[in-house]
Design an enzyme around this catalytic site. Structure first.
Site, short mmCIF file in Angstrom:
data_model
loop_
_atom_site.label_atom_id
_atom_site.label_comp_id
_atom_site.label_asym_id
_atom_site.label_seq_id
_atom_site.Cartn_x
_atom_site.Cartn_y
_atom_site.Cartn_z
N GLY A 197 0.80 -1.22 0.00
CA GLY A 197 0.00 0.00 0.00
C GLY A 197 0.84 1.27 0.00
O GLY A 197 0.50 2.24 -0.65
N THR A 240 4.58 -6.82 4.96
CA THR A 240 5.74 -6.41 5.74
C THR A 240 6.25 -7.49 6.69
O THR A 240 7.36 -7.38 7.18
CB THR A 240 5.37 -5.17 6.56
OG1 THR A 240 4.09 -5.42 7.17
CG2 THR A 240 5.25 -3.95 5.69
N ASN A 279 12.59 -9.87 13.55
CA ASN A 279 12.84 -10.87 12.52
C ASN A 279 13.86 -10.30 11.54
O ASN A 279 13.57 -9.34 10.82
CB ASN A 279 11.53 -11.22 11.79
CG ASN A 279 11.72 -12.35 10.80
OD1 ASN A 279 12.68 -12.38 10.02
ND2 ASN A 279 10.81 -13.30 10.83
N GLN A 299 12.42 -4.91 4.73
CA GLN A 299 11.81 -3.58 4.76
C GLN A 299 12.82 -2.50 4.41
O GLN A 299 12.53 -1.59 3.64
CB GLN A 299 11.22 -3.30 6.15
CG GLN A 299 9.90 -3.99 6.38
CD GLN A 299 8.87 -3.55 5.37
OE1 GLN A 299 8.48 -2.39 5.31
NE2 GLN A 299 8.44 -4.47 4.53
N GLY A 355 9.50 0.22 8.83
CA GLY A 355 8.92 0.26 7.49
C GLY A 355 9.32 1.48 6.67
O GLY A 355 9.33 1.42 5.45
N GLU A 356 9.59 2.57 7.33
CA GLU A 356 9.73 3.82 6.59
C GLU A 356 11.13 4.42 6.62
O GLU A 356 11.55 5.08 5.66
CB GLU A 356 8.71 4.84 7.11
CG GLU A 356 7.32 4.54 6.61
CD GLU A 356 6.21 5.18 7.41
OE1 GLU A 356 6.15 4.95 8.64
OE2 GLU A 356 5.39 5.90 6.84
MO1 MOS Z 1 2.73 4.70 5.83
S1 MOS Z 1 2.81 6.32 4.56
O1 MOS Z 1 2.14 5.35 7.27
O2 MOS Z 1 1.65 3.63 5.08
#
Ligand code: MOS
Length: 731
Positions: A233, A462, A621, A628, A694-695
């Protein structure tokens, strides 16, 4: 006793389901009697719909109904409240009036027996518009005016700048980027006994439920959102978009299940994007490289429907010690759909500007850019004055620099070569907030020794399924293949969105708590009449590795306890309030080192090597966490070198709205990736010490590339992406 899995590289527990096609995504569901929706989309970017002629389309085979603003059922708007968990970025409901805000906005919705019939009929709907001239670019929008959204100031940034011995004053610009998850947005919806059931490709089943409850004036308990599997997403699937509302409404009107898939080209118009930004950076420093002023003034494009602020300066306020700072955010309206968060919103493009400016400052100071960053490192968050809970940025610098070989860098421009290629070495810091939010979970222990975890969260690719299974297996002391993870269903205990890099930090404490509640329940049962330890004091018993034990060497399995009581299971519920230890600022930190190769004779630019070190707390993990960061680096290279949604300046329509012309990195573009994960637990955030990952990997990478390009070519590219034409300009 099972072996602990946390911290190891457990393969994805849902991997086989995905490989074999058993995993079902939103459009893989085909409830009986299902019809198909297809959109008719505005071809103008601003104006009104004058008339819609559906006569010919209505005659087409299989057509059931054609909805538009004259005949569409009235829906309610969501209040778009994050605290109430019903966010939307397109405030307007579809077809609520005849106004067109952007090209690619729904103007009609055709429902037919088959997908092909719906599409064929949609092509025959004739729409007449009254078009007004549209603002296609941020520059066009700024000509109409800007609105300040917020500012963050400390000290006296102007004085700190004017008294600085060395300064940088530059403007950086970034284009619209469009989320391009492999899986298209899709909705399969039906109504059953007044209940709305929706299979949606969403990053937040709870938010989707709450939003639709507002739209249809239902109680949230009357809605089920299912998202077993999501083909990613990147933020574009955090909040619902018009197609979902239209599909649910059409299904209710027609009394049939309806499925809709948003074609790739309209994912460039009506499901969000990262807005265009223009960022004015001013840095001041002493001759020794101590920052005396940071000013980061950002303007981003938004829509006429809603104000979306890209918080480019969010990290800027915290990353470096500096007493004098001004960060401002403003917006300008253009005639495009509403932007939405895209992976690392804010810092994702904000650090392109800040970390490019830091490189320019290092050059102005004749100082090593790594030394400049070390010099301005801070253990206290200067934005608010709290110490960071855990900040190992200096170790990131050390380890990545050593792995990369930074000490061998010759700073002279164009001085390093490998055959025909000029090498450029650049670096940039990366940074992301570490957050944790409330989450519930339920764990069910069964007589066969298995455990099921229920939580209304979802896995967007993820690794959430896997880390929940690991956490339950380790907490319960059972093998991971005895754990079943049930997520992707809004009727499960209240879970978190897959966003903000906070899913891991928020969900796992709830899973641990629910495991303990379930094993406590098993102990309660063990001492009941008829159970194996009847009459014993529960306080004298412990649960360990699937069995209840007393101090005398006796033990009883779940089966031995539950069977005589005729109980199906022992269930434990837990609510994690999401609280972190007060008095600290929470963030994750890291650095990217990039080597680019520039072959001027054939005008070829490529990334050759990336070494990144990331401090994101404990790594649950190693496989999914590393994936990621590697994925974020790939996405960041796309942002640096390729990605830009281009708009026709005459019509404000996106022109490269497909995978062929919207360039993203492919395997041939890949450098060697070397990711170092520090793995220092941050126990102030939660009992596992895990933050989120993730970011952060996306932030800073564009600046590291741009800085490397400058080192190789002497050209300072302040406008993303770094396309070859920008390197071939002779000025
Ligand atoms: Mo992220 S932009 O919070 O899916």
């Amino acid at each position: 006793m099972s072996t602990a899995t946390i911290g190891t590289a457990v393969p994805r527990v849902e991997g086989i389901d995905k490989l074999t096609g058993r995993a079902r995504y939103a459009a893989d569901f085909h409830p009986e009697g299902m019809a198909y929706g297809y959109g008719v989309y505005s071809t103008i970017s601003r104006g009104r719909v004058v008339s819609i002629d559906t006569e010919q389309a209505q005659q087409m085979p299989g057509v059931i109904e054609i909805f538009h603003h004259d005949n569409f059922p009235e829906l309610h708007r969501s209040p778009a409240s994050f605290p109430e968990e019903n966010m939307v970025d397109e405030l307007r409901t579809p077809f609520e009036d005849d106004v067109v805000h952007y090209a690619g906005q729904f103007v009609a919705f055709v429902v037919a027996e088959t997908f092909e019939q719906a599409r064929n009929a949609a092509y025959r709907v004739r729409v007449d518009y009254d078009a007004e001239s549209a603002a296609a670019t941020l520059a066009d929008g700024r000509a109409r005016g800007t609105t300040e959204a917020n500012r963050n100031e400390r000290g006296d940034a102007d004085a700190g700048f004017s008294s600085a011995e060395v300064t940088v004053d530059a403007t950086y610009t970034t284009p619209v980027e469009t989320h391009n998850p492999m899986e298209l947005h899709a909705t399969t919806a039906y109504w059953r006994d007044g209940r709305l059931v929706v299979h949606e490709s969403t990053q937040g089943v709870i938010f989707a439920r709450n939003t639709l409850a507002k739209n249809f004036d239902l109680d949230p308990s009357q809605i089920e959102i299912h998202a077993d599997f999501i083909g990613s997403g990147f933020g574009g699937k955090l909040w619902l978009w018009p197609h979902c509302l239209a599909t649910c409404a059409a299904s209710r009107e027609l009394g049939r299940p309806v499925q809709f898939m948003l074609p790739r080209q309209y994912m460039f118009t009506t499901s969000g994007h990262r807005p265009e930004t223009s960022q004015h950076l001013r840095l001041g420093a002493t001759r020794q490289g101590v920052l005396t002023s940071i000013m980061h003034e950002s303007i981003n494009s938004t829509s006429s429907i809603n104000t979306f602020v890209e918080a480019c300066g969010g990290s800027t306020a915290s990353l470096y010690a500096c007493d004098n700072l001004r960060v401002t955010h403003a917006t300008a309206v253009v005639d495009r759909g509403t932007p939405t968060p895209m992976r690392a919103p804010g810092a994702g493009v904000g650090l392109f500007a800040l970390e490019s400016a830091m490189d320019e400052l290092a050059i102005a100071l004749d100082m090593d850019p790594l030394a400049l960053r070390r010099k301005n490192f801070t253990e206290v968050d200067p934005d608010g004055g709290k110490p960071f809970s855990s900040n190992h940025m200096l170790e990131c610098y050390d380890r990545a620099a050593e792995r990369f070989g930074w000490a061998d860098r010759d700073p002279a421009i164009g001085s390093m070569r490998d055959g025909d290629e000029i090498l450029g070495w650049g670096l940039a810091a990366c940074n992301w907030d570490a957050m944790r939010n409330p989450c519930d979970a339920r764990v069910t222990l069964r007589p066969d020794g298995s455990a099921t975890v229920h939580c209304a969260t979802q896995d967007i690719g993820t690794g959430t399924y896997t880390i929940i299974a690991q956490t339950a297996a380790d907490t319960l002391g059972i093998d991971i293949d005895r754990v079943h993870v049930a997520i992707g269903d809004s009727t499960f205990p209240h879970g978190q969105i897959s966003g903000g890099s906070w899913a891991t930090a928020s969900i796992l404490p709830a899973v641990i708590g629910a495991c303990k509640a379930a094993s406590d329940r098993l102990i309660e049962y063990a001492v009941k009449d008829g159970a194996p330890m009847a009459g014993a004091n529960g306080d004298d018993l412990i649960y360990e590795a699937g069995v209840v034990k007393n101090g005398q060497g006796d033990q009883a399995s779940a089966k031995a306890i539950l069977k005589p009581l005729s109980l199906p299971s022992a269930v434990g519920d837990f609510h994690s309030d999401g609280a972190t230890e007060p008095g600290y600022s929470y963030g994750s930190f890291g650095v990217h080192f990039v080597e680019i190769g520039w072959a001027p004779d054939i005008a070829r630019l490529r990334a050759r090597r990336v070494v990144s070190a990331v401090d994101a707390g404990a790594i649950i993990n190693d496989r999914t966490a590393r994936n990621q960061v590697e994925g974020a680096i790939v996405m960041g290279l796309g942002s640096a070198l390729f990605e830009a949604t281009e708009y026709d300046e005459r019509t404000a329509r996106p022109v490269n709205n497909n995978y062929a012309e919207y360039l993203v990195p492919v395997n041939a573009d890949m450098p060697d990736l070397d990711v170092i994960l520090l793995d220092h637990p941050d126990y102030k955030l939660n009992e596992l010490g895990a933050r989120g990952i993730g970011e952060i990997g996306l932030t800073g990478i564009q600046a590291a590339v741009a800085n490397a390009v400058h080192h190789a070519t002497g050209k300072r590219i302040r406008d993303l992406p770094i396309m070859l034409d920008k390197l071939m300009e002779t000025s």
